[in-house]
Write a protein that holds these residues in place. Structure first.
Motif, PDB file in Angstrom:
ATOM      1  N   ALA A 134       0.810  -1.223   0.000  1.00 34.34           N
ATOM      2  CA  ALA A 134       0.000   0.000   0.000  1.00 34.34           C
ATOM      3  C   ALA A 134       0.846   1.277   0.000  1.00 34.34           C
ATOM      4  CB  ALA A 134      -0.934   0.011   1.210  1.00 34.34           C
ATOM      5  N   ALA A 135       2.072   1.223   0.505  1.00 27.59           N
ATOM      6  CA  ALA A 135       2.894   2.435   0.651  1.00 27.59           C
ATOM      7  C   ALA A 135       3.072   3.193  -0.670  1.00 27.59           C
ATOM      8  CB  ALA A 135       4.245   2.097   1.274  1.00 27.59           C
ATOM      9  N   PRO A 136       3.422   2.534  -1.785  1.00 24.15           N
ATOM     10  CA  PRO A 136       3.547   3.288  -3.040  1.00 24.15           C
ATOM     11  C   PRO A 136       2.215   3.886  -3.513  1.00 24.15           C
ATOM     12  CG  PRO A 136       4.593   1.128  -3.241  1.00 24.15           C
ATOM     13  CD  PRO A 136       3.861   1.145  -1.944  1.00 24.15           C
ATOM     14  N   ILE A 137       1.113   3.218  -3.208  1.00 24.97           N
ATOM     15  CA  ILE A 137      -0.190   3.734  -3.606  1.00 24.97           C
ATOM     16  C   ILE A 137      -0.541   4.972  -2.793  1.00 24.97           C
ATOM     17  CG2 ILE A 137      -2.670   3.200  -3.725  1.00 24.97           C
ATOM     18  CD1 ILE A 137      -1.756   0.197  -4.018  1.00 24.97           C
ATOM     19  N   LEU A 138      -0.246   4.951  -1.500  1.00 25.10           N
ATOM     20  CA  LEU A 138      -0.485   6.131  -0.665  1.00 25.10           C
ATOM     21  C   LEU A 138       0.390   7.301  -1.126  1.00 25.10           C
ATOM     22  CD1 LEU A 138      -0.735   4.411   2.818  1.00 25.10           C
ATOM     23  CD2 LEU A 138      -2.597   5.460   1.518  1.00 25.10           C
TER      24      LEU A 138
ATOM     25  N   SER B 245      -0.834  10.954  -2.517  1.00 23.72           N
ATOM     26  CA  SER B 245      -0.381  12.215  -1.911  1.00 23.72           C
ATOM     27  C   SER B 245       0.110  13.220  -2.949  1.00 23.72           C
ATOM     28  CB  SER B 245       0.723  11.945  -0.898  1.00 23.72           C
ATOM     29  OG  SER B 245       1.953  11.670  -1.541  1.00 23.72           O
ATOM     30  N   LYS B 246       0.397  12.750  -4.164  1.00 19.14           N
ATOM     31  CA  LYS B 246       0.931  13.637  -5.193  1.00 19.14           C
ATOM     32  C   LYS B 246      -0.107  14.010  -6.244  1.00 19.14           C
ATOM     33  CE  LYS B 246       5.640  12.187  -4.602  1.00 19.14           C
ATOM     34  NZ  LYS B 246       6.838  11.661  -5.228  1.00 19.14           N
ATOM     35  N   MET B 247      -1.308  13.479  -6.118  1.00 20.91           N
ATOM     36  CA  MET B 247      -2.340  13.767  -7.139  1.00 20.91           C
ATOM     37  C   MET B 247      -2.976  15.118  -6.905  1.00 20.91           C
ATOM     38  SD  MET B 247      -4.153  10.086  -7.369  1.00 20.91           S
ATOM     39  CE  MET B 247      -4.113   9.431  -9.017  1.00 20.91           C
TER      40      MET B 247
END
Length: 147
Positions: free
Chosen positions: A137-141, A145-147
């Protein structure tokens, strides 16, 4: 209290659950701060300077989504505390840049280490399966956060 899996089936339910969980986690992390007397706004400003390097107060205000006069007051307090320093702008003599002092860099590092140590301990308390899910999940979070 555990989340109701039924609520997580819709995007809106997932969004609500993430919002609540991330807000709680953020509050818990804030409480793990190294012992200093900076306000959350001052610490956020110091962190932003740490991320961006030498930056003008106007650019910093834009990054932090605050009005320039507010940022000027925050910067003044941080300069007074000895964690930021003002320098002449390298190409525009009408402006200044602010950057971390050695003391500011140490404070940032101590703060991050305290929070990461607390979070690492909580992660060690999870099951192996939960840690695997969290790693996925970390890369998805990060992407969210950058969208």
């Amino acid at each position: 209290m555990l989340m109701n899996p039924e609520n997580l089936r819709s995007d809106a339910g997932l969004a609500a659950a993430l919002r609540v969980s991330l807000a709680r986690l953020t509050r818990r992390l804030r409480r793990q701060a190294a012992h200093h007397s900076l306000t959350p706004t001052q610490f956020a400003t110091l962190s932003a300077v740490g991320r961006h390097g030498a930056i003008t107060p106007g650019e910093l205000a834009e990054h932090e989504k605050v009005q320039p006069p507010s940022m000027t007051r925050v910067i003044a307090k941080l300069v007074e505390r000895g964690v930021l320093e003002r320098r002449p702008h390298p190409t525009d003599r009408r402006q200044v840049t602010v950057s971390l002092t050695d003391q500011g860099a140490v404070l940032l590092k101590e703060e991050r280490l305290a929070k990461e140590a607390w979070l690492a301990q909580r992660i060690r308390e999870l099951t192996p399966e939960e840690r695997t899910t969290l790693r996925a999940a970390a890369p998805i979070l990060e992407k969210l956060s950058k969208m």
